[in-house]
Design an enzyme around this catalytic site. Structure first.
Site, PDB file in Angstrom:
ATOM      1  N   GLY A 169       0.831  -1.202   0.000  1.00 37.90           N
ATOM      2  CA  GLY A 169       0.000   0.000   0.000  1.00 37.90           C
ATOM      3  C   GLY A 169       0.860   1.244   0.000  1.00 37.90           C
ATOM      4  O   GLY A 169       1.809   1.383  -0.775  1.00 37.90           O
ATOM      5  N   GLY A 170       0.523   2.167   0.895  1.00 41.26           N
ATOM      6  CA  GLY A 170       1.213   3.447   0.952  1.00 41.26           C
ATOM      7  C   GLY A 170       2.702   3.324   1.199  1.00 41.26           C
ATOM      8  O   GLY A 170       3.474   4.221   0.830  1.00 41.26           O
ATOM      9  N   GLY A 404      25.174   4.796 -32.743  1.00 43.01           N
ATOM     10  CA  GLY A 404      24.668   5.768 -31.779  1.00 43.01           C
ATOM     11  C   GLY A 404      25.168   5.481 -30.376  1.00 43.01           C
ATOM     12  O   GLY A 404      25.323   6.401 -29.563  1.00 43.01           O
ATOM     13  N   ALA A 405      25.430   4.208 -30.110  1.00 38.60           N
ATOM     14  CA  ALA A 405      25.892   3.841 -28.774  1.00 38.60           C
ATOM     15  C   ALA A 405      27.265   4.462 -28.476  1.00 38.60           C
ATOM     16  O   ALA A 405      27.592   4.744 -27.322  1.00 38.60           O
ATOM     17  CB  ALA A 405      25.942   2.328 -28.630  1.00 38.60           C
TER      18      ALA A 405
HETATM   19  C1  HXC Z   1      -3.506  -1.640  11.377  1.00 39.56           C
HETATM   20  C2  HXC Z   1      -2.345  -3.589  11.061  1.00 39.56           C
HETATM   21  C3  HXC Z   1      -2.181  -3.279   9.701  1.00 39.56           C
HETATM   22  C4  HXC Z   1      -2.739  -2.063   9.187  1.00 39.56           C
HETATM   23  C5  HXC Z   1      -1.230  -5.156  10.087  1.00 39.56           C
HETATM   24  N1  HXC Z   1      -1.749  -4.758  11.244  1.00 39.56           N
HETATM   25  N2  HXC Z   1      -1.485  -4.274   9.113  1.00 39.56           N
HETATM   26  N3  HXC Z   1      -3.000  -2.775  11.885  1.00 39.56           N
HETATM   27  N4  HXC Z   1      -3.375  -1.280  10.073  1.00 39.56           N
HETATM   28  N5  HXC Z   1      -2.609  -1.680   7.941  1.00 39.56           N
HETATM   29  C6  HXC Z   1      -1.655  -5.444  12.537  1.00 39.56           C
HETATM   30  C7  HXC Z   1      -2.483  -6.697  12.571  1.00 39.56           C
HETATM   31  O1  HXC Z   1      -3.806  -6.394  12.951  1.00 39.56           O
HETATM   32  C8  HXC Z   1      -1.764  -7.512  13.620  1.00 39.56           C
HETATM   33  O2  HXC Z   1      -2.114  -7.007  14.890  1.00 39.56           O
HETATM   34  C9  HXC Z   1      -0.323  -7.128  13.416  1.00 39.56           C
HETATM   35  O3  HXC Z   1      -0.330  -5.894  12.693  1.00 39.56           O
HETATM   36  C10 HXC Z   1       0.420  -8.144  12.605  1.00 39.56           C
HETATM   37  O4  HXC Z   1      -0.308  -8.413  11.423  1.00 39.56           O
HETATM   38  P1  HXC Z   1      -0.601  -9.891  10.940  1.00 39.56           P
HETATM   39  O5  HXC Z   1      -1.643  -9.790   9.889  1.00 39.56           O
HETATM   40  O6  HXC Z   1      -0.847 -10.781  12.098  1.00 39.56           O
HETATM   41  O7  HXC Z   1       0.798 -10.276  10.303  1.00 39.56           O
HETATM   42  P2  HXC Z   1       1.115 -11.101   8.996  1.00 39.56           P
HETATM   43  O8  HXC Z   1       0.302 -12.344   8.957  1.00 39.56           O
HETATM   44  O9  HXC Z   1       2.579 -11.200   8.939  1.00 39.56           O
HETATM   45  O10 HXC Z   1       0.618 -10.194   7.781  1.00 39.56           O
HETATM   46  C11 HXC Z   1       1.221  -8.951   7.569  1.00 39.56           C
HETATM   47  C12 HXC Z   1       0.456  -8.182   6.484  1.00 39.56           C
HETATM   48  C13 HXC Z   1      -1.044  -8.136   6.891  1.00 39.56           C
HETATM   49  C14 HXC Z   1       0.592  -8.900   5.141  1.00 39.56           C
HETATM   50  C15 HXC Z   1       1.061  -6.821   6.375  1.00 39.56           C
HETATM   51  O11 HXC Z   1      -1.146  -7.687   8.228  1.00 39.56           O
HETATM   52  C16 HXC Z   1      -1.835  -7.233   6.034  1.00 39.56           C
HETATM   53  O12 HXC Z   1      -2.245  -7.641   4.924  1.00 39.56           O
HETATM   54  N6  HXC Z   1      -2.146  -6.056   6.518  1.00 39.56           N
HETATM   55  C17 HXC Z   1      -2.986  -5.109   5.835  1.00 39.56           C
HETATM   56  C18 HXC Z   1      -2.317  -4.546   4.660  1.00 39.56           C
HETATM   57  C19 HXC Z   1      -3.126  -3.468   4.047  1.00 39.56           C
HETATM   58  O13 HXC Z   1      -4.115  -3.747   3.339  1.00 39.56           O
HETATM   59  N7  HXC Z   1      -2.780  -2.210   4.382  1.00 39.56           N
HETATM   60  C20 HXC Z   1      -3.507  -1.061   3.936  1.00 39.56           C
HETATM   61  C21 HXC Z   1      -2.968  -0.704   2.610  1.00 39.56           C
HETATM   62  S1  HXC Z   1      -3.815   0.623   1.916  1.00 39.56           S
HETATM   63  P3  HXC Z   1      -2.097  -7.922  16.201  1.00 39.56           P
HETATM   64  O14 HXC Z   1      -2.653  -7.051  17.259  1.00 39.56           O
HETATM   65  O15 HXC Z   1      -2.934  -9.107  15.885  1.00 39.56           O
HETATM   66  O16 HXC Z   1      -0.659  -8.267  16.433  1.00 39.56           O
HETATM   67  C22 HXC Z   1      -2.705   1.831   2.003  1.00 39.56           C
HETATM   68  C23 HXC Z   1      -3.218   3.038   1.325  1.00 39.56           C
HETATM   69  C24 HXC Z   1      -2.230   4.160   1.398  1.00 39.56           C
HETATM   70  O17 HXC Z   1      -1.662   1.701   2.528  1.00 39.56           O
HETATM   71  C25 HXC Z   1      -2.092   4.784   0.063  1.00 39.56           C
HETATM   72  C26 HXC Z   1      -1.268   6.025   0.139  1.00 39.56           C
HETATM   73  C27 HXC Z   1      -0.836   6.421  -1.243  1.00 39.56           C
END
Ligand code: HXC
Length: 510
Positions: A169-170, A404-405
């Site tokens: 994501g971001g 050209g290179a």
């Molecule tokens: C809040 C988050 C989080 C997020 C992970 N966590 N991502 N909390 N916001 N974006 C938290 C989980 O709830 C979990 O909390 C802990 O971090 C670990 O995550 P897990 O999922 O248990 O770990 P893992 O299995 O290793 O997976 C990691 C991951 C997955 C692949 C990153 O967490 C994931 O898919 N997260 C979401 C990714 C996402 O969609 N992000 C938003 C993108 S949109 P606990 O309390 O259980 O430990 C974006 C837009 C911005 O970024 C654009 C700007 C240009």
């Protein structure tokens, strides 16, 4: 008084514990270090000064007001690498998955501002799940603030990103605007949207590794500049890289003690070029024999291997090497090689790193795949990059410099400062066979005539002397003296002054 001091100790200990021992253990079990362990390895021992370790998020949706962890998922501060100031931020995956909240973003932007103001490099260590989902638009705003600063710092201070876990994501766009991205094999991946979204939108089944692992980004996409086997290796290599880089665009290249004689001759170079002009040889052998102590930090080693780019030193001062690689596709320039080298040349020019170019190039790669892929525009990037560069430019043609290179590869016509050629150099519009088949098309059936014409063409044009007679080559040199020649030239060019006309910015063919 003691209880006040104890309170500080306790609050510091709480912050350092991040998301707690269970999450730290999980991090270790995945073969990853924690944010603070990473910073300890990156910085000189005991030099790290942390900022904002008590910052907490301000979100009170989804029960977040009950879940506050000091530091809010990112460790920020500054320290030194071999005595030189470096700013750093490291995402702490143990705290909300390292996700970015408004306050988390403010910690990063504070460090970005300080790095820019104090003219020092900034390194970001990424291990995070993107925008803090509970915060919504506040997190998006935070990313925007980070991106804006990446752009303002571009070309002013070196910005380096190391991807050491998820980066989605971001989180991907800030690294994408930095100078270099490094990854850790098997534990890191980068993508805009993950495998689940890909499945929903395009019905493609793909793993995180296949979508954005280190092997993909160092070879296919060229997003990452290099990959390392583990966190420790990656961080130690970052220390090595920092030693090559100036701290800012107003700084000179760092100078380290060199124990390698700049006058050193290398007789083995006299036989580097094979008798058969179509036989390859390894241009990296030349780079390693020219650079101080054979120390070469290669950039984009696994991508577009027909051109080699990276940092070395001559007389203890950094230089950027760019070299066609005859071992891969005969060293031809294609779209990927042109883009790779153009980006490297521009980095060097931004940061006052002199360019040493070794040329052995049969031309641009013909074919529909290249033309449809935009070879004209990509090739023009390298041409543009060399032409606009004002840093010292030393060029050595070892063998072919065709078409050209020849012009593109830091030729005299693109303000090459000193252009040297080995006696084996062949500077021409094209190779003898192709040339004769065009000029003497009527004689193609007559083998003897064609052989005689080919020999005539080779003798007339396939040498460095026609170019040298015109002053396009400053000197034809013995291969064994190449290091000495380059060292002397770079010493002479140390105070070079050259400025391009004022402009807001150029319009490089993107
Ligand atoms: C809040 C988050 C989080 C997020 C992970 N966590 N991502 N909390 N916001 N974006 C938290 C989980 O709830 C979990 O909390 C802990 O971090 C670990 O995550 P897990 O999922 O248990 O770990 P893992 O299995 O290793 O997976 C990691 C991951 C997955 C692949 C990153 O967490 C994931 O898919 N997260 C979401 C990714 C996402 O969609 N992000 C938003 C993108 S949109 P606990 O309390 O259980 O430990 C974006 C837009 C911005 O970024 C654009 C700007 C240009």
């Amino acid at each position: 008084m003691k209880h006040i001091l104890d309170n500080l100790d306790r609050r510091r200990a709480d912050a350092r514990a991040g998301g707690g021992q269970a999450r730290i253990d999980a991090q270790h079990a995945r073969g990853k270090l924690t944010a603070r362990e990473r910073i300890e390895l990156l910085m000189d021992h005991g030099s790290f000064e942390e900022f904002d370790m008590f910052v907490e998020h301000r979100c009170d949706d989804f029960g977040m007001e009950k879940m506050k962890i000091p530091g809010d998922g990112v460790v920020t501060g500054w320290g030194t690498v071999n005595g030189r100031t470096v700013f750093v931020f490291a995402k702490d995956f143990t705290v909300f998955g390292g996700s970015l909240s408004e306050t988390h973003a403010q910690k990063i932007t504070k460090i970005q501002d300080m790095a820019l103001r104090n003219c020092a490099p900034i390194i970001g260590l990424f291990d995070a799940g993107g925008a803090r989902i509970q915060e919504g638009v506040a997190a998006l705003g935070g990313y925007g603030e980070v991106f804006q600063r990446n752009v303002l710092a571009s070309g002013v201070i070196p910005q380096i990103s190391v991807i050491m876990g998820p980066c989605a994501g971001g989180d991907v766009y800030s690294p994408a605007m930095t100078d270099f991205i490094f990854m850790v094999r098997d534990t890191s991946y980068m993508f805009v949207t993950g495998p689940d979204v890909v499945k929903t939108v395009t019905n493609e089944n793909v793993t995180a590794e296949e979508l954005g692992g280190a092997s993909i980004h160092t070879t296919k996409s060229s997003i990452a500049d290099r990959a390392y086997d583990n966190d420790v290796e990656a961080l130690l290599q970052m220390r090595r890289l920092i030693d090559f880089l100036p701290s800012s665009n107003t700084d000179e290249v760092p100078e380290w003690p060199s124990f390698d004689d700049a006058q050193r001759l290398d007789k083995s170079l006299d036989t580097l070029i094979p008798e058969n002009p179509n036989k390859p040889y390894d241009i990296k052998e030349l780079i390693l024999k020219i650079a101080d102590e054979g120390d070469f930090f290669e950039i984009q080693e696994a991508h577009a291997r027909n051109i080699v780019t990276g940092f070395g030193r001559i007389e203890g001062r950094s230089v950027g090497f760019v070299a066609n690689q005859p071992m891969v596709l005969a060293g031809v320039l294609d779209a990927d090689a042109s883009r790779k080298a153009a980006r490297f040349v521009r980095f060097c020019d931004c940061f006052n790193v002199p360019l040493v170019t070794f040329v052995d190039v049969p031309g641009f790669l013909p074919g529909t795949a290249q033309e449809y892929g935009g070879l004209i525009k990509h090739g023009a990037k390298l041409l543009f990059a060399y032409a606009e560069a004002t840093v010292p430019k030393v060029t050595v043609i070892t063998r072919k410099a065709f078409g050209g290179a020849y012009d593109v590869m830091a030729s005299k016509h693109l303000r090459g400062d000193i252009n040297l050629a080995w006696p084996t150099a062949q500077i021409a519009v094209m190779g003898a066979k192709g040339a004769v088949e065009i000029i003497f098309r009527a004689d193609i059936g007559d083998k003897e005539k064609i052989a005689a014409r080919t020999k005539e063409y080779e003798e007339r044009f396939l040498s460095p002397f026609v170019a040298a007679e015109r002053g396009y080559i400053d000197e034809v040199i013995m291969p064994h003296s190449t290091r000495r020649r380059i060292a002397r030239v770079l010493a002479m060019l140390r105070h070079k002054e050259l400025e391009n006309p004022w402009k807001k910015h150029d319009n490089i063919p993107l």
